[in-house]
Design a protein around this motif. Structure first.
Motif, PDB file in Angstrom:
ATOM      1  N   PRO A 376      13.948  25.024  28.189  1.00  0.00           N
ATOM      2  CA  PRO A 376      13.427  25.055  27.172  1.00  0.00           C
ATOM      3  C   PRO A 376      13.738  26.120  26.078  1.00  0.00           C
ATOM      4  N   GLY A 377      14.181  25.709  24.946  1.00  0.00           N
ATOM      5  CA  GLY A 377      14.237  26.659  23.556  1.00  0.00           C
ATOM      6  C   GLY A 377      15.714  27.298  23.673  1.00  0.00           C
ATOM      7  N   PHE A 378      16.600  27.164  24.561  1.00  0.00           N
ATOM      8  CA  PHE A 378      18.138  27.616  24.580  1.00  0.00           C
ATOM      9  C   PHE A 378      18.769  26.880  25.484  1.00  0.00           C
ATOM     10  N   LEU A 379      20.096  27.190  25.407  1.00  0.00           N
ATOM     11  CA  LEU A 379      21.221  26.720  26.011  1.00  0.00           C
ATOM     12  C   LEU A 379      22.001  27.746  26.717  1.00  0.00           C
ATOM     13  N   ASN A 380      22.551  27.550  27.798  1.00  0.00           N
ATOM     14  CA  ASN A 380      23.417  28.579  28.552  1.00  0.00           C
ATOM     15  C   ASN A 380      24.826  27.975  28.902  1.00  0.00           C
ATOM     16  N   LEU A 381      25.660  28.577  28.404  1.00  0.00           N
ATOM     17  CA  LEU A 381      27.139  27.808  28.617  1.00  0.00           C
ATOM     18  C   LEU A 381      27.971  28.995  29.600  1.00  0.00           C
ATOM     19  N   LYS A 382      28.241  28.511  30.805  1.00  0.00           N
ATOM     20  CA  LYS A 382      29.083  29.446  31.605  1.00  0.00           C
ATOM     21  C   LYS A 382      30.245  29.077  31.857  1.00  0.00           C
ATOM     22  N   LEU A 383      31.279  30.259  31.569  1.00  0.00           N
ATOM     23  CA  LEU A 383      32.861  29.948  31.614  1.00  0.00           C
ATOM     24  C   LEU A 383      33.202  31.070  32.710  1.00  0.00           C
ATOM     25  N   TYR A 384      33.811  30.502  33.810  1.00  0.00           N
ATOM     26  CA  TYR A 384      34.071  31.094  34.917  1.00  0.00           C
ATOM     27  C   TYR A 384      35.473  31.928  34.646  1.00  0.00           C
ATOM     28  N   ASP A 385      35.631  33.007  35.409  1.00  0.00           N
ATOM     29  CA  ASP A 385      36.944  33.775  35.337  1.00  0.00           C
ATOM     30  C   ASP A 385      37.899  33.330  36.371  1.00  0.00           C
ATOM     31  N   VAL A 386      39.029  32.579  35.761  1.00  0.00           N
ATOM     32  CA  VAL A 386      39.843  31.930  36.618  1.00  0.00           C
ATOM     33  C   VAL A 386      40.739  33.046  37.372  1.00  0.00           C
ATOM     34  N   LEU A 387      40.624  34.245  36.981  1.00  0.00           N
ATOM     35  CA  LEU A 387      41.621  35.226  37.744  1.00  0.00           C
ATOM     36  C   LEU A 387      40.857  36.119  38.838  1.00  0.00           C
ATOM     37  N   TYR A 388      39.468  35.633  38.865  1.00  0.00           N
ATOM     38  CA  TYR A 388      38.470  36.668  39.656  1.00  0.00           C
ATOM     39  C   TYR A 388      38.873  36.435  41.147  1.00  0.00           C
ATOM     40  N   ARG A 389      39.180  37.528  41.768  1.00  0.00           N
ATOM     41  CA  ARG A 389      39.136  37.802  43.306  1.00  0.00           C
ATOM     42  C   ARG A 389      38.190  38.694  43.713  1.00  0.00           C
ATOM     43  N   VAL A 390      37.738  38.645  45.119  1.00  0.00           N
ATOM     44  CA  VAL A 390      36.710  39.452  45.540  1.00  0.00           C
ATOM     45  C   VAL A 390      37.477  40.695  46.203  1.00  0.00           C
ATOM     46  N   ASP A 391      37.268  41.879  45.727  1.00  0.00           N
ATOM     47  CA  ASP A 391      37.612  43.164  45.839  1.00  0.00           C
ATOM     48  C   ASP A 391      39.015  43.714  45.789  1.00  0.00           C
ATOM     49  N   GLU A 392      39.560  42.770  44.988  1.00  0.00           N
ATOM     50  CA  GLU A 392      41.043  43.074  44.629  1.00  0.00           C
ATOM     51  C   GLU A 392      41.397  42.671  43.494  1.00  0.00           C
ATOM     52  N   ALA A 393      42.621  43.100  42.880  1.00  0.00           N
ATOM     53  CA  ALA A 393      43.159  42.506  41.690  1.00  0.00           C
ATOM     54  C   ALA A 393      43.558  41.023  41.889  1.00  0.00           C
ATOM     55  N   PRO A 394      43.623  40.203  41.001  1.00  0.00           N
ATOM     56  CA  PRO A 394      43.976  38.773  41.101  1.00  0.00           C
ATOM     57  C   PRO A 394      45.453  38.810  41.483  1.00  0.00           C
ATOM     58  N   ARG A 395      45.554  37.825  42.861  1.00  0.00           N
ATOM     59  CA  ARG A 395      46.828  37.764  43.325  1.00  0.00           C
ATOM     60  C   ARG A 395      47.810  37.042  42.796  1.00  0.00           C
ATOM     61  N   SER A 396      47.502  36.347  41.776  1.00  0.00           N
ATOM     62  CA  SER A 396      48.483  35.517  40.843  1.00  0.00           C
ATOM     63  C   SER A 396      49.125  36.306  40.137  1.00  0.00           C
ATOM     64  N   VAL A 397      48.574  37.774  39.719  1.00  0.00           N
ATOM     65  CA  VAL A 397      49.370  38.907  38.819  1.00  0.00           C
ATOM     66  C   VAL A 397      50.189  39.594  39.608  1.00  0.00           C
ATOM     67  N   GLU A 398      51.159  40.055  39.054  1.00  0.00           N
ATOM     68  CA  GLU A 398      52.103  40.851  39.838  1.00  0.00           C
ATOM     69  C   GLU A 398      51.578  42.245  39.731  1.00  0.00           C
ATOM     70  N   TYR A 399      50.971  43.044  40.961  1.00  0.00           N
ATOM     71  CA  TYR A 399      50.713  44.438  40.705  1.00  0.00           C
ATOM     72  C   TYR A 399      51.242  45.334  41.650  1.00  0.00           C
ATOM     73  N   THR A 400      51.345  46.323  41.501  1.00  0.00           N
ATOM     74  CA  THR A 400      52.170  47.422  42.230  1.00  0.00           C
ATOM     75  C   THR A 400      50.698  47.848  42.989  1.00  0.00           C
ATOM     76  N   ALA A 401      51.213  48.512  44.497  1.00  0.00           N
ATOM     77  CA  ALA A 401      50.337  49.006  45.085  1.00  0.00           C
ATOM     78  C   ALA A 401      49.500  50.041  44.395  1.00  0.00           C
ATOM     79  N   SER A 402      50.013  50.930  43.475  1.00  0.00           N
ATOM     80  CA  SER A 402      49.345  51.853  42.732  1.00  0.00           C
ATOM     81  C   SER A 402      48.396  51.479  41.950  1.00  0.00           C
ATOM     82  N   GLU A 403      48.761  50.376  41.185  1.00  0.00           N
ATOM     83  CA  GLU A 403      48.023  49.495  40.147  1.00  0.00           C
ATOM     84  C   GLU A 403      46.881  48.791  40.678  1.00  0.00           C
ATOM     85  N   ASN A 404      47.190  48.242  41.951  1.00  0.00           N
ATOM     86  CA  ASN A 404      45.925  47.576  42.678  1.00  0.00           C
ATOM     87  C   ASN A 404      44.914  48.410  43.067  1.00  0.00           C
ATOM     88  N   LYS A 405      45.440  49.862  43.405  1.00  0.00           N
ATOM     89  CA  LYS A 405      44.569  51.076  43.612  1.00  0.00           C
ATOM     90  C   LYS A 405      43.440  51.500  42.559  1.00  0.00           C
TER      91      LYS A 405
END
Length: 464
Positions: A376-405
């Motif tokens: 009632p009275g408003f619209l909510n648009l949700k866009l989801y983060d396609v790179l989101y991974r729990v507790d770590e950097a996205p695995r689809s991106v090349e990160y070094t161990a230092s960058e992950n830290k």
């Protein structure tokens, strides 16, 4: 006794007057819709204690008190925004035991709705002796009641030097890189034939300072608003400037990276497709209800998603999910604002904004598809983060161990100073730490420095 004997100007029910014998509390919408209809029109009077044929029999004082209390309760709980009502009484007998109660409903400044439950609102308009649900076109017409939005011709003559923010926007997004000519603006009815700007176009003018264009942006640590706000900004001014500032806020607080392709190359990937973000913001600006004062568009970025909330009820007769993809009818709440965005090549005429967002997400799983929630009275648009991974950097991106830290430290602790990150790694040389770890991540768009490189208070923030 006829009602005309008490009120000589009142003969029968019409657009200004309605008769009610009693106001029943078991189904209040039967009479409350008349209040809403009057408020959405030029106002009117409901006479209680009068039969349909105009016979005035009246109510006793106790019934009048009960009626007033009932109206106040329904106005408070079911009518949004609340309407202004005044009362008058006329005696129908010599002993003054019974009275006709007149309830004068004043016209509202914004669109009034009758609310049943949490998710069901109806706009009523007044006909000749009845109140009926408004069509989407009726609602659009009502929403333009407030002066300054959207199609009123103002006394401000269009001059290019007073719309530089808007013309810069046009140069950036138009295919020809040019600005619209006066003739083009006139053909779109953005500017009148005499050269005066329409009220919706005034909202794109340099130096516009009203709050109704405001967009509030926040970056949250966590999945909801119970977390910590890591970054925030409130943008107001011309729509063109507010739009660009909101895009920049999102850009600096969301992530991008690189992914290997099948042929050995690399391609950029982003938390949110650019096209989806742009379309979401454009639609929020074009379709928000500017008649609701004290509201703004909200952009909230969480760990796994972005939510863009805009004021204004859904105008179509069916819910979003009931329309097949690509077949949502195009109904414009603010025709001139939409035309301004059209002229800047930011808004398609065919109502394809939602389709563009869906197309941008077509390569991703069903769980990541955009979601529109109607309240009632408003619209909510949700866009989801396609790179989101729990507790770590996205695995689809090349990160070094230092960058992950670095990623994990910033995600767990929020913004940190370079010296604190350096200490966590055990690097003795600051320049080497910046060269090996921090600068590559900044250049790639994973993180950014908030503050000058020489400032002792500057911190590193994650783009999420």
């Amino acid at each position: 006794m006829k009602i005309s004997e008490l009120f000589p100007d009142v003969v029968t029910e019409d657009t200004e007057y309605e008769f009610k014998a009693l106001l029943k509390q078991d189904n209040p919408v039967k009479w409350a819709k008349t209040i809403v209809g009057y408020a959405n029109d030029q106002g009117g009077i409901i006479f209680v204690g009068v039969s349909n044929d105009g016979e005035a029999f009246g109510l006793d004082l106790n019934e009048i008190d009960q009626t007033k209390n009932l109206v106040a309760r329904v106005n408070d709980r079911n009518i949004f925004p609340h309407v202004k009502i005044s009362y008058m009484m006329r005696s129908v007998d010599e002993t003054a035991d019974h009275f006709v109660l007149g309830m004068k409903v004043l016209p509202a400044e914004s669109v009034v709705r009758y609310r049943e439950g949490d998710f069901n609102e109806t706009v009523y308009i007044r006909g000749n002796g009845n109140s009926t649900p408004a069509t989407p076109e009726d609602i659009i017409s009502l929403s333009k009641r407030r002066y300054g939005v959207d199609n009123e011709t103002t006394e401000v003559r269009y001059r290019e030097e007073e719309w530089t923010d808007y013309l810069t926007l046009c140069r950036e997004y138009r295919n020809d890189g040019a600005v619209p000519s006066l003739k083009e603006l006139q053909s779109e009815e953005i500017v009148s034939k005499d050269g005066f700007a329409k009220s919706g176009f005034i909202m794109f003018r340099d130096g516009y300072d009203r709050d109704d264009t405001m967009i509030c942006c926040r970056l949250w640590k966590g999945m909801n608003k119970a977390g910590t706000v890591l970054d925030s900004a409130r943008f107001k001014g011309s729509i063109a400037l507010v739009f660009e500032n909101a895009l920049r806020f999102i850009e600096r607080n969301t992530k991008s990276g690189w992914q290997k392709t099948a042929n050995g190359g690399r391609k950029e990937i982003r938390s949110y497709p650019k096209e989806a973000i742009r379309e979401a913001l454009v639609n929020a600006i074009a379709h928000r209800d500017y008649s609701i004062s004290g509201t703004q568009i909200d952009v909230d970025i969480y760990n796994d998603r972005m939510e863009i909330v805009s004021p204004g009820s859904w105008l179509l007769p069916k819910g979003y999910a009931e329309y097949p993809v690509g077949s949502i009818p195009s109904i414009r709440r603010n025709s001139i604002i939409a035309a301004c965005l059209d002229a800047a090549n930011l808004m398609e005429r065919g109502g394809t904004g939602f389709l563009t967002m869906m197309e941008a997400y077509k390569a991703f799983s069903e769980q990541l598809q955009p979601v529109i929630s109607i309240y009632p009275g408003f619209l909510n648009l949700k866009l989801y983060d396609v790179l989101y991974r729990v507790d770590e950097a996205p695995r689809s991106v090349e990160y070094t161990a230092s960058e992950n830290k670095v990623w994990k430290l910033l995600k767990e602790n929020g913004p940190m100073k370079v010296k604190d990150l350096q200490c966590a790694y055990g690097y003795s040389n600051r320049s080497r730490f910046l060269k090996d770890v921090i600068n590559p991540m900044i250049e790639r768009g994973d993180i950014y420095r908030d503050g000058s490189t020489k400032s002792p208070t500057a911190v590193i923030k994650i783009k999420r």
